[in-house]
Design a protein around this motif. Structure first.
Motif, PDB file in Angstrom:
ATOM      1  N   ASP A 135     -14.337  28.826  22.664  1.00  0.00           N
ATOM      2  CA  ASP A 135     -13.147  28.905  21.777  1.00  0.00           C
ATOM      3  C   ASP A 135     -13.323  29.328  20.567  1.00  0.00           C
ATOM      4  N   VAL A 136     -12.203  29.975  20.048  1.00  0.00           N
ATOM      5  CA  VAL A 136     -12.372  30.836  18.793  1.00  0.00           C
ATOM      6  C   VAL A 136     -11.840  29.988  17.458  1.00  0.00           C
ATOM      7  N   ILE A 137     -12.549  30.026  16.494  1.00  0.00           N
ATOM      8  CA  ILE A 137     -12.000  29.360  15.426  1.00  0.00           C
ATOM      9  C   ILE A 137     -11.041  30.238  14.830  1.00  0.00           C
ATOM     10  N   PRO A 138      -9.861  29.649  14.431  1.00  0.00           N
ATOM     11  CA  PRO A 138      -8.865  30.238  13.770  1.00  0.00           C
ATOM     12  C   PRO A 138      -9.303  31.038  12.477  1.00  0.00           C
ATOM     13  N   CYS A 139      -8.324  31.862  12.108  1.00  0.00           N
ATOM     14  CA  CYS A 139      -8.799  32.622  10.738  1.00  0.00           C
ATOM     15  C   CYS A 139      -7.980  32.202   9.412  1.00  0.00           C
ATOM     16  N   ASP A 140      -8.270  32.282   8.400  1.00  0.00           N
ATOM     17  CA  ASP A 140      -7.454  31.943   7.137  1.00  0.00           C
ATOM     18  C   ASP A 140      -6.557  33.155   6.911  1.00  0.00           C
ATOM     19  N   ALA A 141      -5.807  32.986   5.763  1.00  0.00           N
ATOM     20  CA  ALA A 141      -4.829  34.074   5.564  1.00  0.00           C
ATOM     21  C   ALA A 141      -5.358  35.440   5.146  1.00  0.00           C
ATOM     22  N   ASP A 142      -6.772  35.472   4.790  1.00  0.00           N
ATOM     23  CA  ASP A 142      -7.593  36.609   4.716  1.00  0.00           C
ATOM     24  C   ASP A 142      -8.001  37.451   5.880  1.00  0.00           C
ATOM     25  N   GLY A 143      -7.793  36.482   6.847  1.00  0.00           N
ATOM     26  CA  GLY A 143      -8.668  36.983   8.152  1.00  0.00           C
ATOM     27  C   GLY A 143      -9.950  36.692   8.593  1.00  0.00           C
ATOM     28  N   ALA A 144     -10.716  35.696   7.603  1.00  0.00           N
ATOM     29  CA  ALA A 144     -11.856  35.118   7.905  1.00  0.00           C
ATOM     30  C   ALA A 144     -12.026  33.794   8.680  1.00  0.00           C
ATOM     31  N   ALA A 145     -13.045  33.500   9.266  1.00  0.00           N
ATOM     32  CA  ALA A 145     -13.085  32.278   9.972  1.00  0.00           C
ATOM     33  C   ALA A 145     -12.887  30.984   8.970  1.00  0.00           C
ATOM     34  N   ASP A 146     -11.988  30.234   9.387  1.00  0.00           N
ATOM     35  CA  ASP A 146     -11.601  29.044   8.620  1.00  0.00           C
ATOM     36  C   ASP A 146     -12.291  27.702   8.815  1.00  0.00           C
ATOM     37  N   LEU A 160     -22.530  24.247  20.364  1.00  0.00           N
ATOM     38  CA  LEU A 160     -22.956  25.514  19.456  1.00  0.00           C
ATOM     39  C   LEU A 160     -21.960  26.098  18.549  1.00  0.00           C
ATOM     40  N   ILE A 161     -22.033  26.296  17.394  1.00  0.00           N
ATOM     41  CA  ILE A 161     -21.281  27.050  16.600  1.00  0.00           C
ATOM     42  C   ILE A 161     -21.921  28.205  16.345  1.00  0.00           C
ATOM     43  N   ALA A 162     -21.245  29.438  16.603  1.00  0.00           N
ATOM     44  CA  ALA A 162     -21.950  30.878  16.378  1.00  0.00           C
ATOM     45  C   ALA A 162     -20.959  31.590  15.618  1.00  0.00           C
ATOM     46  N   LEU A 163     -21.525  32.452  14.527  1.00  0.00           N
ATOM     47  CA  LEU A 163     -20.669  33.207  13.737  1.00  0.00           C
ATOM     48  C   LEU A 163     -21.468  34.368  13.485  1.00  0.00           C
ATOM     49  N   THR A 164     -20.623  35.563  13.890  1.00  0.00           N
ATOM     50  CA  THR A 164     -20.841  36.979  13.248  1.00  0.00           C
ATOM     51  C   THR A 164     -20.639  36.756  11.717  1.00  0.00           C
ATOM     52  N   TRP A 165     -21.515  37.042  10.966  1.00  0.00           N
ATOM     53  CA  TRP A 165     -21.497  36.840   9.444  1.00  0.00           C
ATOM     54  C   TRP A 165     -20.558  38.144   9.124  1.00  0.00           C
ATOM     55  N   LEU A 166     -20.953  39.349   9.135  1.00  0.00           N
ATOM     56  CA  LEU A 166     -20.302  40.797   8.913  1.00  0.00           C
ATOM     57  C   LEU A 166     -19.915  41.280  10.111  1.00  0.00           C
ATOM     58  N   GLY A 171     -15.086  45.714   7.389  1.00  0.00           N
ATOM     59  CA  GLY A 171     -15.568  45.193   6.139  1.00  0.00           C
ATOM     60  C   GLY A 171     -15.478  43.797   5.564  1.00  0.00           C
ATOM     61  N   LEU A 172     -14.872  42.902   6.629  1.00  0.00           N
ATOM     62  CA  LEU A 172     -14.885  41.379   6.399  1.00  0.00           C
ATOM     63  C   LEU A 172     -16.074  40.768   6.141  1.00  0.00           C
ATOM     64  N   ILE A 173     -16.199  39.605   5.222  1.00  0.00           N
ATOM     65  CA  ILE A 173     -17.338  38.886   5.082  1.00  0.00           C
ATOM     66  C   ILE A 173     -17.025  37.551   5.372  1.00  0.00           C
ATOM     67  N   ASN A 174     -17.352  36.708   6.589  1.00  0.00           N
ATOM     68  CA  ASN A 174     -17.174  35.399   6.837  1.00  0.00           C
ATOM     69  C   ASN A 174     -17.770  34.551   6.029  1.00  0.00           C
ATOM     70  N   PRO A 175     -17.307  33.493   5.774  1.00  0.00           N
ATOM     71  CA  PRO A 175     -17.858  32.399   4.928  1.00  0.00           C
ATOM     72  C   PRO A 175     -19.033  31.515   5.697  1.00  0.00           C
ATOM     73  N   ALA A 176     -20.022  32.150   5.680  1.00  0.00           N
ATOM     74  CA  ALA A 176     -21.123  31.684   6.637  1.00  0.00           C
ATOM     75  C   ALA A 176     -21.711  30.394   6.148  1.00  0.00           C
ATOM     76  N   ALA A 177     -21.815  30.139   4.713  1.00  0.00           N
ATOM     77  CA  ALA A 177     -22.298  28.861   4.129  1.00  0.00           C
ATOM     78  C   ALA A 177     -21.444  27.913   4.524  1.00  0.00           C
ATOM     79  N   ALA A 178     -19.868  28.123   4.118  1.00  0.00           N
ATOM     80  CA  ALA A 178     -18.897  26.882   4.354  1.00  0.00           C
ATOM     81  C   ALA A 178     -18.922  26.592   5.509  1.00  0.00           C
ATOM     82  N   ILE A 179     -19.096  27.497   6.563  1.00  0.00           N
ATOM     83  CA  ILE A 179     -19.436  27.268   8.139  1.00  0.00           C
ATOM     84  C   ILE A 179     -20.400  26.210   8.495  1.00  0.00           C
TER      85      ILE A 179
END
Length: 401
Positions: A135-146, A160-166, A171-179
């Protein structure tokens, strides 16, 4: 070095990087250009193998393996025992994933929309065999994982939660620490694919809250291809049983029974290339000597300059999302597909990347993209190189109309 990389410092680094004399390189996200010292470290070990014998030379090689492990631990704010040296990002990530053990039908994996296609290939294979859902985590208004949307998705079936950080496609950077904060609150295993982050962003695994983090040596770290790093949190290690081991990962005891190592070395093999480990150790030391806190603002400044100037060219659409961005710059040129743009620039001695849907299938499909051209920069990238790239893209834009 100083807090900011001066022009003189960049030129000195380029002088010690032979590739900069032969190509205009905007494919650092594919593989960056190694330094002369990294190449010499590899060659020196190959020469030792040729003159002493490969097994005999292994004593020196193993010292460099441990040096690389210690340097990687410094880079990640981890302990050396939590670092495995792998043959690349995908092999490390895949080995940790396979070590999670049996899955049951109905269990769930939550991923960012930008998840790397190689990781998804592994996960989808499991889903087909067992009936696990992705299942895909929805994105915020800027396109990053919310992170808030992630929390609303959680139930007892999430394994499991899996995230590709960059992401690989921009050029997007996902909020890895918040996840990671969400994952830790709910005690859910959390894997980070940091293939594009290592060597470009500061990495503190404690702050990220991840159980596993994987990366490649060949990208921003400027190490040799065929190397990678895998971090496994010590307290999480006991939950991982690799499906394949050898006498390095699980030495036999006096009764001839395999005993898994109690460190991340359980994900390593005795058949590793020690020459490449020598090169990786040198590349890690160079990155630490420059300082990621110095590298990050340099890359950000140069990438932002490139984005602004690309967007001013006729027919060019810059495709990067995110409030915070990396050194990967995605764009398309009207009238030419991305592969054609890549090939025509290559004919002029300029290297860029081009990605199709398979690289980041959820994100590309969601955004209606079939291909993207990708110009990825390094702290080695100079203004004259940007001017040359822009000039050639402008020429292609004129020719395509």
């Amino acid at each position: 070095m100083s807090a900011l990389l001066s022009t003189a410092a960049v030129e000195a680094l380029r002088a010690r990087t032979p590739g900069t004399q032969h190509t205009t390189h905007f494919n650092h996200a594919g593989a960056s250009l190694p330094s002369s010292a990294t190449l010499e470290a590899i060659h020196a070990h190959l020469w030792r193998e040729a003159t002493m014998g490969p097994m005999e030379a292994g004593i020196v090689g193993r010292e460099q393996t441990e040096r690389a492990r210690g340097l990687a631990a410094r880079l990640f704010n981890a302990q050396p025992a939590e670092i495995a040296l792998t043959t690349g990002n995908s092999p490390g990530w895949g080995a940790a994933f396979a070590a999670l053990g049996p899955w049951r039908a109905g269990e769930r994996i939550l991923v960012g929309r930008h998840e790397w296609g190689g990781n998804l290939s592994t996960m989808r294979g499991l889903a087909q065999r067992v009936g696990v859902s992705i299942d895909v985590i929805p994105c915020d208004a800027d396109g990053a994982a919310d992170p808030q949307a992630l929390e609303a998705m959680l139930d007892e079936r999430v394994r499991l939660i899996a995230l590709t950080w960059l992401p690989a496609n921009g050029g997007l950077i996902n909020p890895a620490a918040a996840i990671g904060q969400v994952a830790r609150r709910h005690d859910i295993p959390y894997f980070i694919d940091a293939a594009q982050a290592a060597g470009q962003l500061p990495i503190d695994v404690a702050e990220l809250g991840c159980d596993v983090l994987s990366t490649a040596g060949r990208k921003a770290l400027r190490g040799p291809r065929g190397t990678g790093l895998l971090y496994v949190r010590q307290a999480f290690l006991s939950r991982l049983t690799p499906p394949y081991t050898d006498t390095h990962a699980a030495p036999l005891n006096g009764r001839g029974e395999p005993v898994l190592r109690d460190d991340a070395g359980r994900f390593e093999s005795s058949e590793a290339s020690l020459a490449l480990h020598c090169g990786l150790a040198n590349a890690l030391e160079e990155a630490l000597d420059i300082g990621i806190e110095t590298i990050r603002p340099r890359i950000d400044s140069v990438a932002q300059q490139l984005r602004v100037q690309l967007a001013e060219l006729p027919g060019v659409t810059v495709l990067d999302l995110g409030a915070e961005r990396s050194g990967l710059v995605a764009f398309n040129l009207a009238g030419l597909d991305a592969v054609s743009v890549q090939r025509r620039l290559a004919a002029q001695g300029i290297a860029i990347g081009s990605n199709g849907v398979s690289y980041t299938p959820f994100d590309m499909t969601s955004r209606g993209l079939q291909q993207i051209a990708r110009a990825s920069i390094s702290y080695l990238t100079t203004e004259p190189e940007i001017e040359r790239l822009l000039s050639q893209i402008h020429t292609l834009a004129v020719q395509s109309h």
